[in-house]
Design a protein around this motif. Structure first.
Motif, PDB file in Angstrom:
ATOM      1  N   VAL A 209     -36.400  -4.366  -6.994  1.00 60.58           N
ATOM      2  CA  VAL A 209     -36.508  -4.429  -4.879  1.00 60.58           C
ATOM      3  C   VAL A 209     -35.270  -5.374  -3.798  1.00 60.58           C
ATOM      4  N   ASN A 210     -35.007  -5.582  -2.903  1.00 57.55           N
ATOM      5  CA  ASN A 210     -35.196  -7.149  -2.011  1.00 57.55           C
ATOM      6  C   ASN A 210     -36.024  -7.537  -1.947  1.00 57.55           C
ATOM      7  N   GLY A 211     -36.720  -8.678  -1.997  1.00 56.92           N
ATOM      8  CA  GLY A 211     -37.598  -9.259  -0.599  1.00 56.92           C
ATOM      9  C   GLY A 211     -38.637  -9.406   0.486  1.00 56.92           C
ATOM     10  N   THR A 212     -37.250  -8.334   1.285  1.00 56.43           N
ATOM     11  CA  THR A 212     -37.870  -8.134   2.320  1.00 56.43           C
ATOM     12  C   THR A 212     -38.643  -6.997   2.241  1.00 56.43           C
ATOM     13  N   THR A 213     -38.722  -5.805   0.833  1.00 56.11           N
ATOM     14  CA  THR A 213     -38.809  -4.780   1.533  1.00 56.11           C
ATOM     15  C   THR A 213     -40.384  -5.038   1.163  1.00 56.11           C
ATOM     16  N   GLN A 214     -41.687  -3.984   2.267  1.00 52.99           N
ATOM     17  CA  GLN A 214     -42.199  -3.804   2.445  1.00 52.99           C
ATOM     18  C   GLN A 214     -43.550  -2.172   1.899  1.00 52.99           C
ATOM     19  N   ALA A 215     -44.958  -2.640   1.047  1.00 54.28           N
ATOM     20  CA  ALA A 215     -45.397  -2.349   0.373  1.00 54.28           C
ATOM     21  C   ALA A 215     -45.939  -1.591   1.745  1.00 54.28           C
ATOM     22  N   ILE A 216     -46.846  -0.053   1.710  1.00 53.67           N
ATOM     23  CA  ILE A 216     -47.269   0.200   3.275  1.00 53.67           C
ATOM     24  C   ILE A 216     -48.451   1.051   2.317  1.00 53.67           C
ATOM     25  N   GLY A 217     -49.656   0.874   3.176  1.00 52.10           N
ATOM     26  CA  GLY A 217     -51.037   1.987   2.388  1.00 52.10           C
ATOM     27  C   GLY A 217     -52.051   1.373   1.364  1.00 52.10           C
ATOM     28  N   LEU A 218     -52.699   0.412   1.741  1.00 48.63           N
ATOM     29  CA  LEU A 218     -53.418  -0.281   0.832  1.00 48.63           C
ATOM     30  C   LEU A 218     -54.247   0.352  -0.055  1.00 48.63           C
ATOM     31  N   THR A 219     -55.256   1.088  -1.003  1.00 47.25           N
ATOM     32  CA  THR A 219     -55.796   1.056  -1.785  1.00 47.25           C
ATOM     33  C   THR A 219     -57.296   1.345  -0.848  1.00 47.25           C
ATOM     34  N   ASP A 220     -58.461   2.313  -0.747  1.00 48.45           N
ATOM     35  CA  ASP A 220     -59.298   2.335   0.334  1.00 48.45           C
ATOM     36  C   ASP A 220     -60.409   0.577  -0.353  1.00 48.45           C
TER      37      ASP A 220
END
Length: 507
Positions: A209-220
């Motif tokens: 993925v591109n470096g500006t890609t976001q991941a959202i939704g941390l595990t509990d």
């Protein structure tokens, strides 16, 4: 006030810097961990310890935020490149993190490098054939531990593993992928020939993925340990060298960035891939339309640390009422350029650029009975800088002479080292006020990802003051005499490195 956190996952520690929304430093945090080494060339990390370190520095940074009045806009990542972890079907580590510094793949790398296939692989991937790369590490595992490799369900690096732990998604940014020797720089996808020779299937590797890609939704679990909102965006960022360039504003072809930390690096950003016909340099993707060309060096501050530990006596430190490094710097400053005719080849840990020889070893040349510990200390610092100058020259051969050099890293705290670098390179050297350029580069990518800036060039407005060091003519004249001799001795000793390395391994 809103906030950003830049995280830099390194070889022996993870750092985090808490920034304001305007990228002003608020506070820095660090958590160390062990690098496990032995005489075979092993250099591994505990992935669990690294996950805990990342969680801790983010937690500590988050403790400084008043979430009642402000928001954590994003966390963005810089990390060391060329790491390898084998994972099972449940993404549990089956190995420790095999780092860039691990040289056990040297025989596999030597065979590939001597072949036509090796030349083709370099041209396709931009990654020099060397034990550092996951490509050669996989070939080594295929030869020495085929059962272990066959049992691995997934092949990860430290960043894709961290993001899996935090989000249960298996992705990697394009710059980390580009450093593996497994990604084709022309297609931006995993290279079919690399997959074929390693026996790895594409589905075993993370999605690029591109470096500006976001991941959202941390595990509990991750959310609880970090103590930050679960919907905080995590931005993939890039590898540490690319982000160091970005963090000092060196994102144009006329500016070379040099980093001297434990190891060292010389890099320039271009708008197109550049492959070195002599295979001295790497060419890695950074982001869409940006590439970084340069050379990594194994031997930087760690060699200087070795010299200080062995050449500065405890009694002298006690008498002067100071610390060993301050005393060593004072001693070096009092010595003439050229160390009274003593040259040091700083290859204590093998070498990547410019030699790409894991068997390389260090040596003093020209030592006579008039030389002192002070001469040896000066020669060590000069040797590190002359080795950097050799890579700098190769970069200039490919992309042209720069108008400026920007340098960062732990060395920048030393006045004598800053001036020496300018003298050896015969080029003005600028030192940014903030040494943690990787974290600033990561935060700049987060700002682009969030739409806060339109381009990565916006980092030029975020960099603080710089100190500039101009070459001193007398010292330059001395180093221009010694640098060709340094390179000549390097060439003369190269054929003997494999023999001495073999004898050392037999002990």
């Amino acid at each position: 006030m809103d906030y950003l956190i830049g995280v830099d996952v390194g070889t022996t520690s993870t750092k985090a810097v808490l920034y304001s929304q305007n990228a002003q430093v608020i506070k820095q945090f660090s958590q160390g961990y062990s690098l496990y080494r032995n005489a075979s060339g092993m250099a591994e990390q505990d992935p669990g310890a690294m996950v805990e370190a990342v969680e801790k520095v983010i937690h500590d940074a988050g403790q400084e935020i008043d979430f009642n009045t402000g928001k954590l806009l994003a966390v963005s990542f810089s990390s060391a490149n060329q790491s390898l972890i084998l994972l099972d079907k449940k993404f549990r580590p089956q190995t420790r993190v095999i780092t860039w510094a691990d040289t056990r793949a040297r025989q596999a790398a030597d065979r590939l490098k001597r072949s036509e296939l090796g030349k083709q692989m370099y041209a396709n991937t931009g990654t020099p054939i060397h034990p550092m790369s996951p490509l050669t590490k996989l070939l080594w595992l295929k030869e020495t531990a085929p059962e272990k490799l066959a049992q691995a369900a997934y092949i990860a690096d430290i960043k894709s593993y961290l993001f899996y732990c935090f989000f249960k998604t298996f992705k990697v940014d394009i710059s980390i992928a580009s450093c593996t020797g497994m990604m084709n720089i022309n297609t931006g996808d995993w290279d079919s020939q690399a997959l074929e020779i390693t026996g790895i299937k594409k589905q075993q590797l993370p999605e690029i993925v591109n470096g500006t890609t976001q991941a959202i939704g941390l595990t509990d679990e991750a959310c609880e340990k970090m103590g930050i909102p679960q919907d905080t965006p995590f931005v993939y960022g890039a590898f540490d060298g690319a982000l160091s360039n970005l963090g000092v504003g060196a994102i144009k072809q006329d500016t070379v960035a040099i980093t001297i930390g434990t190891s060292a690096g010389v890099r320039v950003v271009t708008d197109h891939p550049v492959i070195d016909p002599q295979e001295r340099l790497f060419c890695y993707a950074v982001d869409n339309g940006l590439w970084v060309v340069g050379g990594p060096l194994n031997n930087g501050g760690d060699v200087y640390q070795w010299a200080v530990e062995h050449l500065v006596t405890p009694s002298a430190v006690k008498n002067e009422g100071t610390d060993p490094f301050t005393l060593a710097n004072e001693v070096i400053a009092g010595e003439p350029a050229g160390a009274n005719g003593l040259i040091f080849l700083p290859f204590l840990g093998g070498e990547r650029a410019p030699l790409w020889d894991a068997n390389a070893r260090g040596s003093f040349f020209g030592l006579n009975n008039l030389h002192t510990r002070a001469d040896m200390l000066r020669a060590v610092m000069e040797g590190i800088n002359m080795n950097i100058a050799t890579v700098f020259s190769a970069v200039c051969d490919l992309v042209g002479q720069p108008t400026s050099v920007t340098a960062t890293g732990g060395f920048a705290r030393s006045e004598v080292w800053r001036q020496m670098l300018a003298d050896v390179l015969n080029c003005p050297v600028n030192i940014p006020e903030s040494f943690e350029s990787g974290c600033l580069g990561a935060v700049t990518m987060a700002m682009k990802s969030l739409g806060m800036v339109g381009s990565l060039t916006a980092v030029e407005d975020l960099i603080g003051k710089e100190m500039s060091y101009k070459p001193q003519p007398d010292a330059v004249a001395t180093y221009q005499k010694f640098l060709p001799l340094f390179q000549q001795v390097e060439g003369l000793l190269t054929p003997a490195y494999s023999t001495i390395a073999k004898l050392q391994q037999e002990k």
